[in-house]
Each structure stands twice: as C-alpha cells, then as structure tokens.
Design a protein around this motif. Structure first.
Motif, PDB file in Angstrom:
ATOM      1  N   UNK B 127     -56.587   3.051 -28.923  1.00 14.78           N
ATOM      2  CA  UNK B 127     -57.254   1.984 -28.158  1.00 14.78           C
ATOM      3  C   UNK B 127     -58.759   2.250 -28.098  1.00 14.78           C
ATOM      4  N   UNK B 131     -61.273  -0.526 -29.762  1.00 14.74           N
ATOM      5  CA  UNK B 131     -61.768  -1.518 -28.793  1.00 14.74           C
ATOM      6  C   UNK B 131     -63.129  -2.063 -29.253  1.00 14.74           C
ATOM      7  N   UNK B 132     -63.574  -3.132 -28.607  1.00 10.78           N
ATOM      8  CA  UNK B 132     -64.793  -3.811 -29.078  1.00 10.78           C
ATOM      9  C   UNK B 132     -65.976  -2.871 -29.225  1.00 10.78           C
ATOM     10  N   UNK B 149     -63.157  -7.768 -33.224  1.00  8.19           N
ATOM     11  CA  UNK B 149     -62.365  -7.581 -32.003  1.00  8.19           C
ATOM     12  C   UNK B 149     -60.915  -7.269 -32.387  1.00  8.19           C
ATOM     13  N   UNK B 151     -58.566  -5.503 -30.990  1.00  8.67           N
ATOM     14  CA  UNK B 151     -57.539  -5.599 -29.945  1.00  8.67           C
ATOM     15  C   UNK B 151     -57.619  -6.901 -29.151  1.00  8.67           C
ATOM     16  N   UNK B 152     -58.732  -7.638 -29.304  1.00  7.39           N
ATOM     17  CA  UNK B 152     -58.894  -8.881 -28.552  1.00  7.39           C
ATOM     18  C   UNK B 152     -58.533 -10.109 -29.361  1.00  7.39           C
ATOM     19  N   UNK B 153     -58.435  -9.958 -30.678  1.00  6.33           N
ATOM     20  CA  UNK B 153     -58.090 -11.092 -31.539  1.00  6.33           C
ATOM     21  C   UNK B 153     -56.567 -11.164 -31.650  1.00  6.33           C
ATOM     22  N   UNK B 235     -51.468   0.464 -25.866  1.00  7.88           N
ATOM     23  CA  UNK B 235     -52.724   0.005 -26.471  1.00  7.88           C
ATOM     24  C   UNK B 235     -53.143  -1.369 -25.936  1.00  7.88           C
ATOM     25  N   UNK B 236     -52.224  -2.304 -25.882  1.00 11.64           N
ATOM     26  CA  UNK B 236     -52.603  -3.668 -25.476  1.00 11.64           C
ATOM     27  C   UNK B 236     -51.801  -4.195 -24.283  1.00 11.64           C
ATOM     28  N   UNK B 239     -50.540  -7.753 -24.844  1.00  8.29           N
ATOM     29  CA  UNK B 239     -51.504  -8.825 -25.105  1.00  8.29           C
ATOM     30  C   UNK B 239     -52.236  -8.601 -26.403  1.00  8.29           C
ATOM     31  N   UNK B 240     -53.247  -9.357 -26.726  1.00 10.52           N
ATOM     32  CA  UNK B 240     -53.690 -10.532 -25.990  1.00 10.52           C
ATOM     33  C   UNK B 240     -52.800 -11.738 -26.291  1.00 10.52           C
ATOM     34  N   UNK B 241     -52.645 -12.567 -25.303  1.00 14.42           N
ATOM     35  CA  UNK B 241     -51.814 -13.762 -25.406  1.00 14.42           C
ATOM     36  C   UNK B 241     -50.407 -13.433 -25.916  1.00 14.42           C
ATOM     37  N   UNK B 242     -49.881 -12.281 -25.483  1.00 12.31           N
ATOM     38  CA  UNK B 242     -48.523 -11.834 -25.829  1.00 12.31           C
ATOM     39  C   UNK B 242     -48.317 -11.643 -27.333  1.00 12.31           C
TER      40      UNK B 242
END
Lengths: 453, 295
Positions: B127, B131-132, B149, B151-153, B235-236, B239-242
């Motif tokens: 992570x 991360x970003x 991104x 982990x955010x994408x 790590x997440x 997420x994101x958004x499941x």
C-alpha cells in the motif's frame, strides 16, 4: 521397547492434557456460576471477597490502545495487585483492529476476559445479542464522582437503568486547525457561528491559491462519521426514533449529499481516488497532512494528539463546529470513546468491581492513567490531569467546544457498522462521480428503511 | 500371537492419531457442519437460530448486488493471479534450472517473497509503495512520468493487488524447478538428433514431463487465490468502489462487522461451491494435458 514405552507415555500425556484442559474449563464455568450466585446475595458479598482473596484470584482485563495507554493501564494493575495480595489481573492489551470481532466470538462462547473495554457504538449490538454484562449498580463501585447525567446516557453504558459499562472519558468531534497553514491562506476556522457553507468558500480560497492544498484532511469514513451523521441529526433531529422507525426523509438526505458533492466538486477535500489510499482511521498517515498541505483535520478529541504527533512542528488551534441555523439538534455528540464492563462469565465479579473502583476513583490510579483514554470522565480525574499537565491545551479546547455544542448521541441503528457502510458507499460513489446526490439519497433511504425495526 | 501384536500396534496408532483427530473435529469438522446449519438460519452472534430455509441463498442470488460484484471480483482475482503466478514461476524455474556459479543463492533470493505469503506487513508495504504519493509514483515522477492512482483507480486497484500475489511465486517455482530437474536428459538428446528446436522441445518434452506438477501448482494456487482475503482487505479494504471487494471480504463484513453469521455462512458455502467447481473442471481437463509416467 524403551522407545515404545516413552512414545506411549508422551501420547498419553498429550491426551491427558487435553482432557484435563476440558476439566479445568468445566471447573472455571462452575466457579463462574458460583460467583454469580454469590454476587446476587449482597449480604454475603464481603465474606465472599475475603474468601476469594485468600484463595488467590486471577482475572483477565482486555483493552485496545497504544503504548502509552498500555503502560499506564499495566501500572495501575500492578498498583491494585500490590494492595490486594492473592489477586492477579492479567492484562490483555491489543490493537483496535479486529478487537470487537474477537470479543463478539468470545462473548458468544463465554471465553471473554473478565473486564473488557468496549466501543460504546458497538455495545448496543452486544446488549441486543445476549445478557453478557454485569449491572455495575449491583456492585461495590463508587460512582459518585461521575455526573449522573453523563453516565445515565445509553451511549455511556446505561441500558434501561442497568449500568452495563462505565465511560472511560469524554470524546467527541474536533476540528484540528494547522494555524500556520490557515494564516497562510487567510482562512479562519475558529470564528464563532461558523456555517457549513463557510467550509465551501474557505476550501475554494485555499485550493485557488495552491492546487495541491485542500481545506480538510479527510476520507470517506470521516466525512460520513463527522459530517454526514452530524448533518443528519441537525436536519432531522434523529435518524431513527426510539422504536427504531426511520425519521429522516429522503429530501433531508438529498440536501446532505448535495453538500457532500460540493465538498468534492469545489476541492474542499482531496479527490476520492487520493483518499482511497488512506482507509479507516489512517488519516494521520496522509503524507500531505504530514507535509502541511491541509488547513485542518476533522477528527476526534481522542485522536487530536495523534494528528498533532504526525506533524508536531506546526501550531495548532481548535476549530469551531458548524451548526445550521435551522438545526433541530447540535448533532455533534460528545460521549465516551470506550466503556469498561464486567462480563457475566467473570469468575469473581466483586474483585473485578473492586478493580474498576480503584481504576476510576483512586487518586494514584487517576494520576497514572492521565488522559490515556481521552479527556477523563470525572471532574476529579480532570483536575488531577490538569495539575500534572497531562492534558494538552488543544485537547482541552477541543473538548470544551464539543461539550458546548453537544447533541444527541447517534442511535444504535444509524451508528451500526451496517448503516455506516451504507453511507460510506454513498459518499464514495458521490466522490467518484458515479451517482448524483438524488440517486444516493434514494438508495440510502431504501437501505435505511430495510434496517427499520 | 501375531493377531494380538497387530491389535496392540493399532491401539498405539490410534492413540498417536487422537490429538490430531480431536483437532480435526473441534477446529474443522464442527465449524464445517455448524456453518452449513447456520446458512439455513437467520443467526446473529449470541442470538438463537431462526430457521429460514433457503432464504439466505435466495437473497444472495436475487437481491444482493454486492454479492454479484464480489463474485466477479473474486473470479477476476483468480484469473489474473493464478496464470500470472504459475507462468512467472515456470519462467524463473527454467532460468534457475542451469548449473551456473552461485545458483543456489539466486534460487533462495527468488523464494524469499513467498516466505511473506499472506503477511499483513507486506500488504501494508505494498500500500505504501503504490499509494498516490508512494514510492512507485515518486520513481515515476523522477523518470518524467505522471502520477498514477494505482489504488484509487477502480480499474487499476485489483491488478495492483494481484501483482503482490504474483510476486510471491516462490513455492510454485520450487516445485516446478524440481520437476524440471527430473525430466530425463535422453529425451532432449533424442530431440536434438531429430533436429527439434527449443520451442518444440519445450512444448513436446518439457511441458508434458512437468505437467503433473504444473497441474498441482495450478490447482493449489487456484484454491488459495479464490479464498484470498488478507491482501485486498489490508491494501484497499475492498475499495475503491468495491472494485477489490472479494468474497472473503464480503463474508468477513457480514459475519464480523454486521454479526450476520447465517448470511455469512451462506456466502462461505457459495465460495466453497465455486472452488469445488473450479477444482472439478481442472481435474476434468487434466486428462487432456496432464501426462503421468505410468500412462
């Protein structure tokens, strides 16, 4: 032949160990039952305690916390043991991660520690699930140092007149402002009568001056717990009533989610994709907070010091909490961050009660514990902490603001993990631009309806 | 006399087996049967069982959108990870299957990541790396690339976690290396005489010869990855958004966050059925591509 005999002996001893283990468990259960009977008979209490002390008693005390809390708690245990020969209290410090999952299983199987620390918002689930905790009103604990109004709240351990837990401190929301950064961008989060809309304007001001800077260091969990849940109560007074019926309307939810969308759209908070790296309580690990790129961090009184420690060189002040002009409730509930309870499976509840009495009332214990469980719950303990300098000014200021605004504690349905997850998902979907506030409100309302009693 | 001696030995054997048997019953058999019973009940921790028949399963298949999402994510997770892990293990095993100086040290180095398998610490490290403002993005920006991104994408988070699993290819690699070493050299010599190229030798000698071990590696990894929980949870958190919300996380949340043990048990049995189907399909396909020496 010798090897055979040796092998047989070893195998037999292993099996015997298992059988004996079972036997001991049964004995423990029996003694627990006996102890419960003894507790019910008040006239024999003192006699039982002295008998128990002579016999030597071992109790387990489970809690979660950091190094400072662990060291202070273990020291108090040692003090108590020194005053009570024959009594051993085995401390079981741990991490908050998975603590309540483990506790749920232990409670159901009757193997929980004798004294347990519990999150007050998880407590209702346990109370609903079974008769797991001793009513502390029936024990020898002196509760006169607590304010009756405070320990009389359900969130602080009082369930239908039964004191199933005692609050370890005062917790509540806080806005921790990095004053250096706030001054740099010319925003004032400490002004009185601050409104929710002010956050949007301030956020714009900050981000326009520096595209890498944002007003708030926050993630979807903190947006939910500190903004959405508070707005829900300010809009509707309460989310569910005491009968478990939904009070908040879909229109209320729409206006709340519209506000959340504005937070993202106006760069008041970092993009949802950035926040995704800092899940749960990990906002103090946000590299941009450490680097001083945020003006403020919405957090809890109990985590103010943690956030300060992440970037200790900055100057901090406590920010004001917004209350809408037409608010039906302050919304910002101040309550305990943890409860301490005695489990019904406890083998000697009276000794456990004596320990809690020492923990909450003894001056030496209070001095040792300091503010390791947030701002202490009794005036006596707060005075001792203030005299010793164990409460920082920023924490005291944040507590004063939270207590001054106050609000109704979250009801047990809307504060359940299931209900909060519904909001986490909605906030995240809005942050990612996947759904509109209207769609979010419709979905949340439908799912809230399913949780009605 | 002989019979008496046999009986005595049997008694000893059973005595030796007893601790294991007790462990099997208490830690596996009882939870196995209990979860099956719970799956037909509305059961929250501490409450009484309330028989609801197939209601939990019906709800899962007809009303629970999260279940279908988690099912998709779990299968994708296995589809990304198992081939990636086994192919990388095979390539590295082939590279290490040569007699060069210091090869044992190199083999050990390649195996080290597998020692951390399922470790929360490694997942946290992953992570921090992805991360970003993590190490990988810092390196990318030094090289003049833009920040990604990972982990955010929603499209990148799952492959990023799969990379961690693929990186831990050591155990498969060790098995495949042993299999490669057991391929008779005469077969390659005969192929050389026939004028076969490297690719032909790989597909017609190496692969068939190591196919039983390859089959075991795929089977083993498949079972392991379909049950994975630690990496995506740490790590997440799903997420994101499941997009990384594997069945293991869904099950965990239903069981230990919402305390709905009956519903969580139903999910676990569906997961068990999926693993069983995948395993049976693999076994069914094995007769077409797995070659045993005695066949």
């Amino acid at each position: 032949m010798r090897k055979k005999v040796l092998s047989m002996l070893l195998a037999t001893s292993m099996v015997a160990g298992i059988v004996m283990g079972c036997g001991q468990t049964q004995e423990a259960v029996n003694s627990a039952d006996e102890a419960k009977t003894e507790t019910a008979d008040n006239s024999e209490d003192k006699q039982n305690v002295s008998e128990s002390e002579q016999e030597s008693v071992t109790l387990r005390f489970a809690w979660w916390g950091g190094d400072e809390r662990n060291a202070a708690t273990l020291e108090v245990i040692e003090q108590f043991e020194a005053l009570h020969p024959g009594v051993t209290i085995e401390g079981e410090p741990g991490s908050s991660d998975g603590y309540h999952d483990k506790l749920a299983t232990q409670l159901a199987s009757g193997t929980a520690a004798d004294i347990v620390q519990i999150d007050p918002e998880t407590m209702p689930t346990f109370v609903d699930s079974g008769d797991y905790f001793v009513d502390l009103n029936t024990t020898s604990i002196d509760m006169s140092n607590f304010e009756a109004n405070y320990i009389g709240l359900q969130i602080n351990g009082n369930y239908d007149g039964k004191q199933l837990g005692l609050p370890t401190g005062i917790a509540g929301p806080a806005i921790l402002v990095n004053k250096d950064v706030a001054d740099k961008y010319g925003v004032d989060l400490t002004k009185t009568d601050i409104q929710w809309e002010d956050f949007i304007e301030m956020g714009k001001t900050v981000h326009e001056q520096d595209p890498e800077a944002y007003l708030f260091c926050i993630n979807k969990e903190y947006i939910t717990n500190l903004f959405v849940l508070t707005l829900e109560k300010q809009k509707a007074g309460k989310v569910y009533d005491s009968d478990g019926k939904l009070v908040i309307t879909q229109d209320d939810l729409t206006s709340i989610f519209t506000y959340i969308k504005e937070l993202y759209d106006n760069n008041v908070v970092a993009p949802a994709s950035y926040q995704a790296s800092y899940i749960g309580d990990d906002i103090q690990g946000d590299a941009n907070w450490i680097a001083g790129k945020y003006v403020a961090a919405p957090c809890y009184i109990s985590t103010v010091d943690v956030m300060v420690a992440a970037n200790p060189s900055a100057n901090y002040v406590a920010g004001s909490l917004p209350v809408a002009a037409d608010a039906k409730d302050g919304g910002f509930a101040s309550n305990t961050p943890q409860l301490l309870a005695i489990t019904k499976s406890c083998s000697n509840p009276e000794i456990a009660a004596e320990f809690l009495d020492y923990f909450f009332n003894n001056e030496k214990a209070l001095e040792t514990l300091g503010a390791t469980r947030s701002v202490p719950p009794t005036q006596k303990a707060r005075d001792i902490c203030a005299a010793n300098g164990k409460l920082t000014q920023i924490v005291t200021d944040a507590a004063d603001i939270a207590v001054a605004i106050g609000g109704t504690p979250n009801d047990k349905i809307s504060s359940s993990e299931e209900a909060k997850t519904i909001l986490y998902d909605a906030v995240e979907a809005i942050g990612y631009g996947q759904i509109s506030p209207e769609q979010a409100a419709e979905e949340v309302y439908e799912q809230y309806k399913d949780l009605e009693k | 006399m002989r019979k008496k001696s046999f009986t005595k030995r049997s008694y000893q054997a059973y005595l030796y087996l007893l601790p294991w048997f007790i462990g099997l019953v208490v830690l596996q058999l009882v939870p196995f049967v209990s979860s099956f019973v719970y799956s037909f009940n509305d059961y929250t921790v501490g409450s009484k069982l309330d028989f609801v028949g197939l209601a939990n399963y019906v709800k899962l298949f007809t009303k629970d959108k999260d279940f279908w999402n988690s099912l998709k994510v779990t299968i994708l997770f296995a589809l990304y990870t198992v081939p990636g892990k086994v192919i990388l293990a095979l390539l590295v095993a082939m590279f290490l299957n040569r007699n060069i100086r210091g090869i044992n040290a190199v083999r050990t180095l390649y195996y080290i990541p597998s020692l951390f398998g399922g470790s929360v610490a490694i997942a946290l490290l992953w992570r921090l790396m992805f991360m970003d403002n993590g190490v990988v993005n810092a390196m990318l920006s030094k090289l003049g690339f833009g920040s990604i991104s990972f982990l955010g994408d929603t499209k990148l988070a799952l492959p990023t976690i799969c990379l961690l699993e693929i990186w831990q290819f050591g155990s498969s690699m060790v098995m495949l290396l042993a299999a490669l070493k057991n391929v008779p050299k005469e077969l390659y010599e005969a192929a050389d005489i026939d004028g076969s190229g490297k690719i032909t030798k790989f597909f017609h000698i190496t692969l068939p010869q190591i196919s039983p071990i390859l089959f075991f590696a795929i089977l083993n990894q498949n079972i392991q990855e379909l049950q994975n929980f630690t990496s995506p949870y740490t790590i997440t958190g799903g997420g994101p958004m499941k997009s990384t919300n594997v069945l293991g996380i869904l099950l965990y949340k239903e069981g230990f966050s919402y305390f709905k043990m009956g519903y969580a048990s139903a999910i676990s049995w569906i997961e068990f059925a999926i693993i069983l189907v995948f395993t049976l399909v693999l076994f069914g396909s094995s007769k077409f591509w797995v070659h045993y020496a005695d066949e």
